[in-house]
Scaffold this active site. Sequence first.
Site, short mmCIF file in Angstrom:
data_model
loop_
_atom_site.label_atom_id
_atom_site.label_comp_id
_atom_site.label_asym_id
_atom_site.label_seq_id
_atom_site.Cartn_x
_atom_site.Cartn_y
_atom_site.Cartn_z
N CYS A 26 0.89 -1.33 0.12
CA CYS A 26 -0.03 -0.15 -0.12
C CYS A 26 0.78 1.02 0.07
O CYS A 26 2.21 1.17 -0.56
CB CYS A 26 -0.81 -0.10 1.23
SG CYS A 26 -0.05 0.27 2.67
N PHE A 27 0.61 2.23 0.36
CA PHE A 27 1.33 3.56 0.48
C PHE A 27 2.39 3.55 1.22
O PHE A 27 3.47 4.10 1.08
CB PHE A 27 0.32 4.72 1.16
CG PHE A 27 0.98 6.13 1.11
CD1 PHE A 27 1.04 6.66 -0.26
CD2 PHE A 27 1.35 6.75 2.09
CE1 PHE A 27 1.44 7.91 -0.39
CE2 PHE A 27 1.77 7.97 1.89
CZ PHE A 27 2.05 8.42 0.42
#
Length: 619
Positions: A26-27
């Site tokens: 993810c981020f």
Amino acid sequence: MDYPQIAQQILQLVGGKENIINFTHCFTRLRFQLHDNQTANREKLLQTEGVISVVEGSGQYQVVLGNKVTKVYEQLVSFVGDVKRNNQTEPKLSLAVKILNAFAAIFTPIIPAIAASGMLKGILAIAVMIGNYYYQTDIKSYNTYTILHAASDAVFYFMPIILGYTAARVFKAHEFISMIIGATLCYPSIVNLMTSNTEVTLFAIELTKASYTSSVIPIILAVFILSYVQRFLDYIIPEVLKIIMVPTFSLLVMIPATLLIFGPIGIYIGEFINWVYYYIMGVSPILLGAFIGGVWCILVIFGAHRAIVPIGINDVAQTGHQSLLAFAGAANFSQAGAALGVFFKTKNKNLKTVAASATITALFGISEPAIYGANLRLKRPMVCAVICGALAGGLMGWGGSYGTAFANQGVLTIPVYAEAGTKAFLCYLIGIGFAFFGSCIMTMLVGFNDIANEEESKTIQTSSSQPLTNDTTILSPVAGEVIALNQVKDEVFASGSMGKGVAIYPKAGEIFAPADCTITVLYPTLHAIGLKLDNGIELLIHIGIDTVNLQGKYFQSYVETGQHITKGSKIVSFNIEKIEQQFDLTTSIIVVNSDQYKHIDYCQLTHVSNNDNLLFIQV
């Protein structure tokens, strides 16, 4: 920083490739599904360069890397290879979805050949019209026409052979045995028997007479059954005899079974599908045309249009004509028109080039560049295209438009629709004209949020981005309840390892720009946003905990990465009610470059709106 070395160390410390079931990112973090979490060495992972934290939760083993995660992930993929695909369990699908997926897989490989044949039919139709009107000559009597017409018709006439091959690949049957079954259905002697006036028998059993050339369903059914017959024969026949006996017995079983049972069943199914389609058209051809004209390109986005293409092919086989692609043509021309509207309206040089090219390809029947390159990207042109496509499709339905071949929906195949009669052909011409020009004009009138040129964007960012020299405040990007960062139920944010900041539990599902800024990161799942304010402050807005697992569901974005926006611009919206049924929506607002500032504090209010001061930055 040596990303390959970091990735290799992480791979080794989570237990190696053998311990990985699946992994993604993810981020801020790598997300592993491991066979055994205890095998991973947490202590050494925490000592690895670039690793901020290690978290276990939601059935995942998470290695937090911050903004370096993408580069490390790319290196991991090169080391791990296909482990993700090989270890994933297939999702459970309904029978209807499995059937649609199978049909899509069977027909997708032959779509280019069908499109090319349709284009050739269109060219021949134009040549016939020119010969009749300008030279009073029927070119159908010429050998050249006969040969080219055969080339345009072969894919349809020998459809059982071609589908025999593609269906065999889908059902894992023997490709060439499947093709022989299809060829038997098209064999001249069989065709003559089926069209004769005499009774046809096989093993003294009367056969149901049917024309199998150009048919679709019979061969697919036959190959599906063949796949099971073949497995049974593989099981009972000794290994030394399989290479000869399995194909032999496959033919001996399947040829009679196809002609006696599965062929007639397939013909009846095809006739039933054709009856249902025309029954709906009989109820309201306008609504059917409007529905297909409106949603066709939406189906294209998901690839679902390929699952209904067989309806048109079957229609041609049953009746000698089809209306499906007439209505779909309304959708194609509307996408071309919307792309042309983008071309006239945009000031972005790159987008203008893309829109011009996409307009031309859509006019020749290929709508994907227009959809993905311009219309869907800008949203409003896509809406304009859907509206105009639906109206045009409704007009074609009212006029009874149809084509005499399964031809691609473009300018070269327009003559294919001429044989439907004056009213039907005029409605088709007016329909595609309205779809094209209507969506173009509507796009220009409605407008869209244009994308700035790269040069302009760089100028804006360079001129406006000034280092922070005085103490400042940052407005809240979201309305809701203020929560201290150390109270967040995510160790990565609560520990402050990502930077100082504050959290908010949203009461409104909208994120706004707290100041003039540039979107530095917009994660594809839309749960995480990176902003660089014009004063140099870098913010991370992380919506919820583990909401990455929603894969963007219930989120909508209004900006693009690299875009410069002004204070108060809407960035992302999300459905609070839907998301909080599954996840904690606590939203963390982090100053990523906290180490550049002397002190960072947050307001003492219990609730804030998106216009209230939230963070206080001391230089």
